[in-house]
Write a protein that holds these residues in place. Structure first.
Motif, PDB file in Angstrom:
ATOM      1  N   HIS A  14       0.839  -1.196   0.000  1.00 44.40           N
ATOM      2  CA  HIS A  14       0.000   0.000   0.000  1.00 44.40           C
ATOM      3  C   HIS A  14       0.876   1.249   0.000  1.00 44.40           C
ATOM      4  N   ASN A  37     -14.835   1.302   9.343  1.00 36.94           N
ATOM      5  CA  ASN A  37     -14.832   1.451   7.885  1.00 36.94           C
ATOM      6  C   ASN A  37     -15.222   0.169   7.165  1.00 36.94           C
ATOM      7  N   CYS A  48      -6.445   7.487  -7.491  1.00 39.00           N
ATOM      8  CA  CYS A  48      -6.160   6.598  -6.359  1.00 39.00           C
ATOM      9  C   CYS A  48      -7.238   5.513  -6.253  1.00 39.00           C
ATOM     10  N   HIS A  49      -6.907   4.427  -5.583  1.00 41.76           N
ATOM     11  CA  HIS A  49      -7.920   3.432  -5.276  1.00 41.76           C
ATOM     12  C   HIS A  49      -8.918   3.978  -4.259  1.00 41.76           C
ATOM     13  N   GLU A  50      -8.392   4.725  -3.287  1.00 38.41           N
ATOM     14  CA  GLU A  50      -9.219   5.366  -2.270  1.00 38.41           C
ATOM     15  C   GLU A  50      -8.659   6.757  -2.017  1.00 38.41           C
ATOM     16  N   PHE A  51      -9.560   7.678  -1.658  1.00 34.75           N
ATOM     17  CA  PHE A  51      -9.103   9.013  -1.290  1.00 34.75           C
ATOM     18  C   PHE A  51      -9.917   9.481  -0.096  1.00 34.75           C
ATOM     19  N   ALA A  52      -9.230   9.955   0.953  1.00 31.00           N
ATOM     20  CA  ALA A  52      -9.893  10.392   2.172  1.00 31.00           C
ATOM     21  C   ALA A  52      -9.679  11.879   2.389  1.00 31.00           C
ATOM     22  N   TYR A  93      -1.621  -0.758  -3.945  1.00 31.71           N
ATOM     23  CA  TYR A  93      -2.921  -0.153  -3.620  1.00 31.71           C
ATOM     24  C   TYR A  93      -2.652   1.270  -3.146  1.00 31.71           C
ATOM     25  N   ILE A 115      -3.633   4.976  -1.719  1.00 34.31           N
ATOM     26  CA  ILE A 115      -4.574   5.748  -0.905  1.00 34.31           C
ATOM     27  C   ILE A 115      -4.097   7.188  -0.865  1.00 34.31           C
TER      28      ILE A 115
END
Length: 318
Positions: free
Chosen positions: A137, A258, A178-182, A160, A162
């Motif tokens: 990651h 989550n 991105c695969h995920e963005f916070a 992966y 983030i």
């Protein structure tokens, strides 16, 4: 000892980017430059107390960022890129060293004060990806669109990706790459910009300015009111240590939430707490087992163990 199958996470913070973005998010577009906040020093005779208050209000919670990153696996690399000679960045020395973050010094080389963090950060991510095949990651803490090719390349290499950025200062294309963005505001333990609604302090009275900041900035630990649990068997444990353990428990539960499961496994919770604070041990708090520690925190968590041989499940109380 970590299991070989455990995911490994690399965290890379464009620190100038995130600090400036948070400041401007709370105080207005380009306000960081207008206030000359980069080299503002509280101890200076010419220091503006209003600027000091605004800097304090916009402080980044580094722990919240790293705790969120740890929810994806064990953090094996953590680097922050900035000009650490700048007063606004030097304020974070304790936060960063306490979490063993590697500080990469980047002196500005042009009049615009741009320090080239994006280039150095990208080179390091690529080098780490090729050197460490177990790095699963990549967490990029920034909002600059310059990182789009980096995110895309990391995905092509099977990592992966983030992203974490400040709302209003993040490229929507970077988020899509991105695969995920916070959003930084959404991280457990962070007080959102919407909640920090205190007016800009214009008074030249330094004590009054400091008092105003204290009123709106919550404790970093995020200890919920009324969460003081029953005292453990070991009377030598300080109240501060008990509160810190409770705050660690609550933040870890927020991160586990989550997975969209109402009840969490106690074993997963302990793993997450150890990722966030490797020094955590229930025995040092006076408990023989982790389940005993959880029972002592009955004001914040609810346990469910219908089957004596089954796993301990828990959830945060409303």
């Amino acid at each position: 000892m970590a299991e070989q199958s455990e995911d490994q996470v690399g965290v890379y913070l464009d620190f100038d980017n995130i600090v400036i973005s948070r400041y401007n998010q709370l105080h207005g577009t380009n306000q960081f430059a207008k206030d000359k906040a980069r080299h503002h020093t509280n101890g200076s005779a010419k220091a503006d107390p209003a600027v000091s208050a605004r800097i304090q209000l916009a402080m980044i919670d580094v722990g919240a960022v790293l705790d969120y990153a740890s929810s994806f696996g064990a953090i094996v690399i953590s680097r922050a890129y900035a000009d650490w000679s700048a007063a606004v960045n030097a304020r974070y020395q304790r936060q960063l060293t306490d979490r063993a973050v590697d500080l990469i010094q980047l002196f500005p080389t042009v009049a615009s004060l741009k320090n080239g963090a994006d280039i150095r950060l990208a080179i390091d991510v690529m080098e780490d990806s090729f050197r460490s095949s177990d790095l699963s990651h990549i967490v990029i803490v920034a909002g600059d669109s310059d990182y789009i090719p980096l995110a895309q390349r990391c995905k092509r290499l099977g990592r992966y990706v983030i992203g974490i950025g400040v709302s209003g200062a993040t490229s929507t294309v970077l988020a899509a790459a991105c695969h995920e963005f916070a959003d930084y505001d959404s991280l457990p333990g962070v007080v959102s910009a919407a909640q920090l609604t205190a007016p800009v302090i214009e008074s030249t009275d330094a004590p009054a300015a400091a008092s105003a900041v204290t009123d709106v900035v919550p404790p970093a630990a995020g200890e919920p009111e009324g969460a003081e649990a029953s005292a453990p068997a070991n009377p030598a444990v300080s109240p501060a240590a008990r509160k810190a353990a409770t705050a660690l428990l609550v933040r870890a539960m927020d991160l586990l939430a989550n997975n969209d499961q109402e009840w969490q496994h106690a074993s997963a919770l302990k793993l997450q707490m150890r990722r966030m604070d490797p020094s955590f041990q229930e025995r040092t708090l006076g408990f023989r087992q982790f389940s005993d520690f959880l029972k002592s925190r009955h004001t914040v968590v609810e346990l469910d163990k219908k089957n004596p041989t089954g796993p301990v499940l828990l959830r945060l109380r409303a």
